[in-house]
Design a protein around this motif. Sequence first.
Motif, short mmCIF file in Angstrom:
data_model
loop_
_atom_site.label_atom_id
_atom_site.label_comp_id
_atom_site.label_asym_id
_atom_site.label_seq_id
_atom_site.Cartn_x
_atom_site.Cartn_y
_atom_site.Cartn_z
N MET A 1 1.02 -1.46 0.01
CA MET A 1 0.37 0.04 -0.17
C MET A 1 0.89 1.36 0.26
N GLU A 2 0.75 2.32 -0.57
CA GLU A 2 1.38 3.61 -0.81
C GLU A 2 0.86 4.69 0.00
N ILE A 3 1.85 4.84 0.83
CA ILE A 3 1.89 5.67 2.08
C ILE A 3 2.00 6.87 1.67
N THR A 4 1.02 7.88 2.00
CA THR A 4 2.28 9.45 1.77
C THR A 4 1.86 10.20 3.00
N LYS A 5 3.31 10.57 3.18
CA LYS A 5 3.06 11.89 4.75
C LYS A 5 3.55 12.41 4.57
N TYR A 6 3.12 14.12 4.62
CA TYR A 6 3.85 15.15 4.47
C TYR A 6 4.19 15.22 5.70
N THR A 7 4.93 16.13 5.31
CA THR A 7 6.59 17.06 6.26
C THR A 7 6.37 18.41 5.87
N PHE A 8 6.26 19.20 7.17
CA PHE A 8 5.10 20.18 6.90
C PHE A 8 6.89 21.33 7.29
N PRO A 9 6.63 22.83 6.02
CA PRO A 9 7.84 23.54 6.57
C PRO A 9 7.57 24.34 8.26
N LYS A 66 -1.30 6.15 16.87
CA LYS A 66 -0.80 4.49 16.03
C LYS A 66 -1.90 4.53 14.99
N ILE A 67 -1.83 4.79 13.44
CA ILE A 67 -2.83 4.07 12.83
C ILE A 67 -2.84 3.08 12.34
N LEU A 68 -3.74 2.53 11.71
CA LEU A 68 -3.49 1.43 11.18
C LEU A 68 -4.40 1.97 9.36
N LEU A 69 -4.34 1.57 8.53
CA LEU A 69 -4.96 1.44 7.53
C LEU A 69 -4.49 -0.08 6.97
N ASP A 70 -5.69 0.31 5.59
CA ASP A 70 -5.97 -1.34 5.25
C ASP A 70 -7.22 -0.73 3.60
N ASP A 71 -6.01 -1.28 2.80
CA ASP A 71 -6.59 -1.19 1.51
C ASP A 71 -7.53 -2.21 1.19
N GLY A 72 -7.78 -3.02 1.56
CA GLY A 72 -8.24 -4.34 1.92
C GLY A 72 -7.87 -4.94 1.12
N ASN A 73 -6.34 -5.01 1.11
CA ASN A 73 -5.62 -6.20 0.49
C ASN A 73 -4.28 -6.00 1.48
N ASP A 74 -4.13 -4.71 1.74
CA ASP A 74 -2.61 -5.03 2.89
C ASP A 74 -3.01 -3.72 4.11
#
Length: 134
Positions: A1-9, A66-74
């Motif tokens: 699963m692609e995880i997008t995290k932003y680091t803000f200035p 903590k955050i669990l993310l689930d796309d139905g596959n991963d």
Amino acid sequence: MEITKYTFPIHGDDRGQLVAIEEMKDIPFKIKRVYYMYDTGTLVSRGHHAHKCLEQILICVHGSCKILLDDGNDKETLVLDKPYEGLYIANDIWREMFDFSEDAVLLVLASQYYDENDYIRDYEKFLEYCGRVR
Ligand code: TYD
């Protein structure tokens, strides 16, 4: 699963730190709603749903969770513990939030107004919705 995290200035100086987030610049959607959770019990698990049409950015502006993310596959579990870091959650992702520190404040930027009809709160229905019934 692609995880997008932003680091803000961080606009820090000798007075302290300041983070600014602008829609369509620092995050990929327009913000229609902001909400936050605090005083969450350390044994509590929240969320347990997906959205059909809602993008969100989660920022733990104080403490950690903590955050669990689930796309139905991963499934992936991430720690949020930096006030300058935002976790992007797209449509059709099951999420659970847990392991809140006593001082945790979890801020959410959302692309749509609150709409109970947009929620998928049943995990089996979520898998069906994704077309990923096993
Ligand atoms: P709920 O969906 O149970 O939170 P979680 O996803 O963390 O388990 O929301 C708790 C209550 O807050 C519920 O009565 C709906 C309400 N609520 C709003 O009125 N507006 C909102 O933007 C959100 C996220 C929740």
